[in-house]
Motif scaffolding. Structure first.
Motif, PDB file in Angstrom:
ATOM      1  N   ASP A 115      43.832  -0.278 153.744  1.00 18.32           N
ATOM      2  CA  ASP A 115      44.902   0.664 153.464  1.00 18.32           C
ATOM      3  C   ASP A 115      46.031   0.390 154.453  1.00 18.32           C
ATOM      4  OD1 ASP A 115      46.219   3.496 154.192  1.00 18.32           O
ATOM      5  OD2 ASP A 115      45.495   3.570 152.114  1.00 18.32           O
ATOM      6  N   PHE A 116      47.249   0.288 153.950  1.00 16.88           N
ATOM      7  CA  PHE A 116      48.381  -0.061 154.803  1.00 16.88           C
ATOM      8  C   PHE A 116      48.562   0.916 155.957  1.00 16.88           C
ATOM      9  CE2 PHE A 116      50.540  -2.427 151.095  1.00 16.88           C
ATOM     10  CZ  PHE A 116      50.003  -3.628 151.530  1.00 16.88           C
ATOM     11  N   TYR A 117      48.216   2.184 155.742  1.00 21.71           N
ATOM     12  CA  TYR A 117      48.472   3.205 156.753  1.00 21.71           C
ATOM     13  C   TYR A 117      47.242   3.551 157.579  1.00 21.71           C
ATOM     14  CZ  TYR A 117      52.851   3.797 154.253  1.00 21.71           C
ATOM     15  OH  TYR A 117      54.066   3.564 153.676  1.00 21.71           O
ATOM     16  N   ASP A 118      46.057   3.454 156.985  1.00 20.88           N
ATOM     17  CA  ASP A 118      44.845   3.886 157.672  1.00 20.88           C
ATOM     18  C   ASP A 118      43.915   2.741 158.053  1.00 20.88           C
ATOM     19  OD1 ASP A 118      45.553   6.561 157.586  1.00 20.88           O
ATOM     20  OD2 ASP A 118      44.730   6.841 155.582  1.00 20.88           O
ATOM     21  N   GLY A 119      44.393   1.511 157.981  1.00 23.61           N
ATOM     22  CA  GLY A 119      43.533   0.381 158.316  1.00 23.61           C
ATOM     23  C   GLY A 119      42.488   0.154 157.230  1.00 23.61           C
ATOM     24  N   VAL A 120      41.245  -0.045 157.613  1.00 20.63           N
ATOM     25  CA  VAL A 120      40.161  -0.251 156.654  1.00 20.63           C
ATOM     26  C   VAL A 120      39.579   1.102 156.269  1.00 20.63           C
ATOM     27  CG1 VAL A 120      37.932  -1.331 156.253  1.00 20.63           C
ATOM     28  CG2 VAL A 120      39.659  -2.524 157.596  1.00 20.63           C
ATOM     29  N   LYS A 121      39.634   1.411 154.994  1.00 17.35           N
ATOM     30  CA  LYS A 121      39.198   2.720 154.485  1.00 17.35           C
ATOM     31  C   LYS A 121      37.837   2.583 153.811  1.00 17.35           C
ATOM     32  CE  LYS A 121      40.792   6.486 151.509  1.00 17.35           C
ATOM     33  NZ  LYS A 121      41.911   6.941 150.631  1.00 17.35           N
ATOM     34  N   VAL A 122      36.897   3.448 154.192  1.00 15.21           N
ATOM     35  CA  VAL A 122      35.571   3.440 153.586  1.00 15.21           C
ATOM     36  C   VAL A 122      35.629   4.207 152.269  1.00 15.21           C
ATOM     37  CG1 VAL A 122      33.138   4.029 153.875  1.00 15.21           C
ATOM     38  CG2 VAL A 122      34.489   3.341 155.857  1.00 15.21           C
ATOM     39  N   VAL A 123      35.086   3.619 151.203  1.00 13.56           N
ATOM     40  CA  VAL A 123      35.098   4.223 149.873  1.00 13.56           C
ATOM     41  C   VAL A 123      33.787   4.949 149.577  1.00 13.56           C
ATOM     42  CG1 VAL A 123      35.316   3.763 147.401  1.00 13.56           C
ATOM     43  CG2 VAL A 123      36.685   2.460 149.045  1.00 13.56           C
ATOM     44  N   ALA A 344      51.995  -9.058 155.066  1.00 13.55           N
ATOM     45  CA  ALA A 344      53.422  -8.799 155.185  1.00 13.55           C
ATOM     46  C   ALA A 344      53.715  -7.351 154.814  1.00 13.55           C
ATOM     47  CB  ALA A 344      54.210  -9.747 154.285  1.00 13.55           C
ATOM     48  N   GLY A 345      53.034  -6.850 153.758  1.00 11.99           N
ATOM     49  CA  GLY A 345      53.216  -5.467 153.371  1.00 11.99           C
ATOM     50  C   GLY A 345      52.709  -4.506 154.420  1.00 11.99           C
ATOM     51  N   ALA A 346      51.641  -4.892 155.122  1.00 14.06           N
ATOM     52  CA  ALA A 346      51.107  -4.039 156.175  1.00 14.06           C
ATOM     53  C   ALA A 346      52.078  -3.944 157.344  1.00 14.06           C
ATOM     54  CB  ALA A 346      49.755  -4.594 156.659  1.00 14.06           C
ATOM     55  N   ARG A 347      52.817  -5.034 157.569  1.00 16.24           N
ATOM     56  CA  ARG A 347      53.812  -4.999 158.660  1.00 16.24           C
ATOM     57  C   ARG A 347      55.032  -4.169 158.269  1.00 16.24           C
ATOM     58  NH1 ARG A 347      52.135 -10.486 158.992  1.00 16.24           N
ATOM     59  NH2 ARG A 347      53.897 -11.157 157.701  1.00 16.24           N
ATOM     60  N   ASN A 348      55.311  -4.162 156.938  1.00 13.68           N
ATOM     61  CA  ASN A 348      56.489  -3.430 156.457  1.00 13.68           C
ATOM     62  C   ASN A 348      56.101  -2.571 155.262  1.00 13.68           C
ATOM     63  OD1 ASN A 348      58.667  -4.893 158.118  1.00 13.68           O
ATOM     64  ND2 ASN A 348      57.589  -6.583 157.127  1.00 13.68           N
TER      65      ASN A 348
END
Length: 351
Positions: A115-123, A344-348
């Motif tokens: 997840d771009f905002y929460d890092g690795v998200k557990v499902v 790249a999306g995670a950086r921006n």
């Protein structure tokens, strides 16, 4: 085993900011000082299974098969469907909340996505096998299958491939898709063809699920909820048809939910997703997750071989000799390219 790359400084800052925002919201709402969750209003610690998660609340099932809705301590993070938790009942309940979850037991496995905002998200947690559902509608896409296979291999959870809605296929189209699925059979993956309308493969599917904790994953519209309905007629899970305008599936499941199967075992119905990002995984790890590549790894002429036009590349040699399929080889490089775009999306990230 290749180590995963650490999150970038920007990612870490965003994650920390989100956590601090959530804590601030919890404080403002009075959760910390709510008398309902003070120790003198709580009973003894009990074990339970998380059936579903709703924000700061979770539906759990006790050892006596009671279904309760509980608050989640703000010090307890990352509770997901399938978790085993420790909770305490409230002597005086707060509305429809029967208690509070205070701890999460160690997981045997977990399904994650970036997840771009929460890092690795557990499902979901404590999964024995992942059933990857695909169909001709909205589209049969081997590259999406490969993404899920990489994720499964990375997490060490057994994958099973399901081709659903076979009744919608002509004999020729079914033969073409089945030929592609032979690629996966030949490298050791189990493949099952299913139709809820004709009953094809349903008995075999039920046998796969006995005494296992399983989860269906796949694009929206491939029929995951319809499959669950066929396995659990009383579940009343909402289903929708594929949009005729867009050709895309509609999201019908909005929250992951655990269901008990009559024959034993548990099934988690998860929200459909159209893409499964892998940008959080190290590229070398992705290469290892293509199981048929493993015997060639480490033998290329150059240590930084990109497995494309590099001289002395064992993977491209195996491809030319027919030991590796062109479809999987191309899919591998598409995944690597998409991972670069994801980083790249995670950086921006879009706001």
């Amino acid at each position: 085993m290749t180590k995963r790359k650490k999150l970038s400084n920007g990612q870490s800052r965003r994650i920390q900011a989100n956590h601090e925002k959530r804590l601030s919201t919890a404080k403002q709402s009075g959760t910390k000082n709510d008398d309902s969750w003070q120790s003198d209003n709580l009973g003894v610690a009990e074990s339970a299974l998380v059936i579903s998660r709703f924000g700061q609340h979770a539906d759990i099932e006790t050892s006596n098969n009671e279904r309760l809705r509980c608050n989640i301590r703000r010090t307890v993070s990352n509770i997901v469907c399938g978790d085993r938790v420790i909770f305490r009942r409230a002597k005086v309940s707060a509305g429809d909340l029967a208690g509070v979850i205070e701890a999460v037991e160690e997981r045997t496995s977990q399904l994650t996505r970036p997840d771009f905002y929460d890092g690795v998200k557990v499902v979901a947690a404590n999964i024995d096998q992942i059933l990857m559902v695909s169909a001709a509608l909205p589209e049969f896409t081997p590259n999406i299958i490969d993404r899920y296979l990489v994720a499964c291999e990375d997490m060490g959870i057994e994958p099973i491939l399901i081709l659903n809605k076979t009744d919608l296929l002509s004999a020729d189209t079914l033969a073409e898709i089945d030929a592609v699925l032979d690629i996966y059979r030949n490298i050791g993956y189990r493949v099952h063809l299913i139709s809820t309308k004709t009953g094809q493969g349903i008995d075999e599917l039920k046998a796969l699920l006995v005494d296992k904790n399983s989860i269906f994953v796949g694009q929206s519209g491939v029929g995951k909820s319809t499959l669950v309905n066929s396995l659990l007629p009383d579940s009343q899970i909402l289903t929708q048809i594929v949009s005729e305008n867009s050709g895309l599936g509609q999201h019908t499941t909005t929250v992951s939910t655990l269901h008990h199967l009559p024959s034993g075992g548990n099934l988690i119905d998860s929200p459909g997703i159209r893409e499964f990002g892998l940008w959080h995984i190290d590229p070398d790890r992705v290469t290892w997750c293509f199981t048929e590549f493993r015997e060639y790894l480490g033998g290329c002429k150059f240590r930084d071989c990109k497995h494309l036009n590099d001289p002395g590349c064992l993977l491209t040699t195996a491809l030319k000799e027919g030991k590796i399929s062109q479809l999987r080889f191309d899919s591998y490089h598409k995944i690597l390219l998409s991972m670069e775009d994801g980083r790249a999306g995670a950086r921006n990230p879009r706001v």
